[in-house]
Design a protein around this motif. Structure first.
Motif, PDB file in Angstrom:
ATOM      1  N   ASN A   1       0.820  -1.224   0.000  1.00  0.00           N
ATOM      2  CA  ASN A   1       0.000   0.000   0.000  1.00  0.00           C
ATOM      3  C   ASN A   1       0.854   1.275   0.000  1.00  0.00           C
ATOM      4  OD1 ASN A   1       0.852  -0.411   2.653  1.00  0.00           O
ATOM      5  ND2 ASN A   1      -0.905   0.686   3.506  1.00  0.00           N
ATOM      6  N   HIS A   2       2.168   1.094  -0.045  1.00  0.00           N
ATOM      7  CA  HIS A   2       3.077   2.249  -0.081  1.00  0.00           C
ATOM      8  C   HIS A   2       3.915   2.269  -1.350  1.00  0.00           C
ATOM      9  CE1 HIS A   2       2.955   3.021   4.560  1.00  0.00           C
ATOM     10  NE2 HIS A   2       1.863   3.382   3.937  1.00  0.00           N
ATOM     11  N   TYR A   3       3.456   1.597  -2.365  1.00  0.00           N
ATOM     12  CA  TYR A   3       4.238   1.455  -3.595  1.00  0.00           C
ATOM     13  C   TYR A   3       3.279   1.457  -4.784  1.00  0.00           C
ATOM     14  CZ  TYR A   3       7.215  -1.038  -7.014  1.00  0.00           C
ATOM     15  OH  TYR A   3       7.927  -1.407  -8.126  1.00  0.00           O
ATOM     16  N   ALA A   4       3.463   2.382  -5.697  1.00  0.00           N
ATOM     17  CA  ALA A   4       2.557   2.514  -6.840  1.00  0.00           C
ATOM     18  C   ALA A   4       3.317   2.627  -8.145  1.00  0.00           C
ATOM     19  CB  ALA A   4       1.683   3.762  -6.668  1.00  0.00           C
TER      20      ALA A   4
ATOM     21  N   ARG B   1      -1.578   1.801  -6.555  1.00  0.00           N
ATOM     22  CA  ARG B   1      -0.818   1.030  -5.579  1.00  0.00           C
ATOM     23  C   ARG B   1      -0.973  -0.469  -5.828  1.00  0.00           C
ATOM     24  NH1 ARG B   1      -2.731   2.735   0.111  1.00  0.00           N
ATOM     25  NH2 ARG B   1      -4.735   2.265  -0.854  1.00  0.00           N
TER      26      ARG B   1
END
Lengths: 62, 62, 62, 62, 62, 62
Positions: free
Chosen positions: E49-52, E57
């Motif tokens: 949820n911290h990488y898109a 994401r």
């Protein structure tokens, strides 16, 4: 260890940088208990056209 | 706060960078609720010989 | 490419983070000309005891 | 993904850097199972006056 | 020196991480000539949820 | 500005961290001339299984 990175605008003198890494290292050693010889400091300089506050670069300020 | 770093290949114009920091700041303010004047943006440029995908630097591509 | 890192205090909702990466990506694509599918965004959260302004951590403010 | 950053003193040749990104990418692919074409490597160079161990910059060593 | 940071999604086993730092260190030593005992590797893990990529994401992908 | 990041092993007490950011801020202000209230310090902690010297993680040392 610890590893310290100081990011700042370009323009400081060599003498300022020399003092900066010395004093920061002392501060880290004193407060964390890390042996001084294991403390690493990196300086990273940025230019005014690569740094913005509030959506405006320092190089664009009048 | 927040602090945003945009890392990209060198070569964008000053006008593009000026617009980049402005629009990114707006996007962060709008979605996080942070006051615009507290948002910081750093631009970091890299050269093609310091950036590799799949083990090959961009400067080595034919 | 580009690679964007947004460093901010923990506490935003998933919905805010979802919107953040979407709007920031749009802003970067629009201003740099990079294709949207190549833009990467990282979120890094920090806690109030690991962030200080003026020598005082946010967790120490009264 | 993964993203690898190699920070080192300036001075390596282009041939060394070319080999560096190739071998590091192979090592990451082999041990993490990530597909090679998704592995990104950044090289960051530092100068001797921006790097200190034990409070002393490399440029200040006699 | 050199300092290597490997940023990747969480989920690798301890055995994979152990092999990762060993093989990456070997690759850096072999190609840069740096003595192996001076090479430092940091692992940084990120959650989905911290990488898109492309504004989406990994945690939001269906 | 300046922005200082201190990366170190987890395990320091809150009191140590409080003193660390205070003393480091003083050192930076004194040597760079930056106003104290503009100096930002980030602490980043790492665990022993994510930090290796010479190809061996601290968590793997006997």
């Amino acid at each position: 260890m610890p590893y310290v990175t100081v990011k700042m605008l370009e323009g400081r003198t060599e003498e300022q940088k020399r003092a900066l890494v010395e004093k920061v290292t002392d501060a880290v050693a004193e407060t964390t208990g890390a042996p001084k010889e294991k403390i690493v400091v990196f300086i990273e300089e940025m230019s005014k056209n690569h740094y913005a506050i509030g959506g405006k670069r320092l190089s664009d300020e009048s």
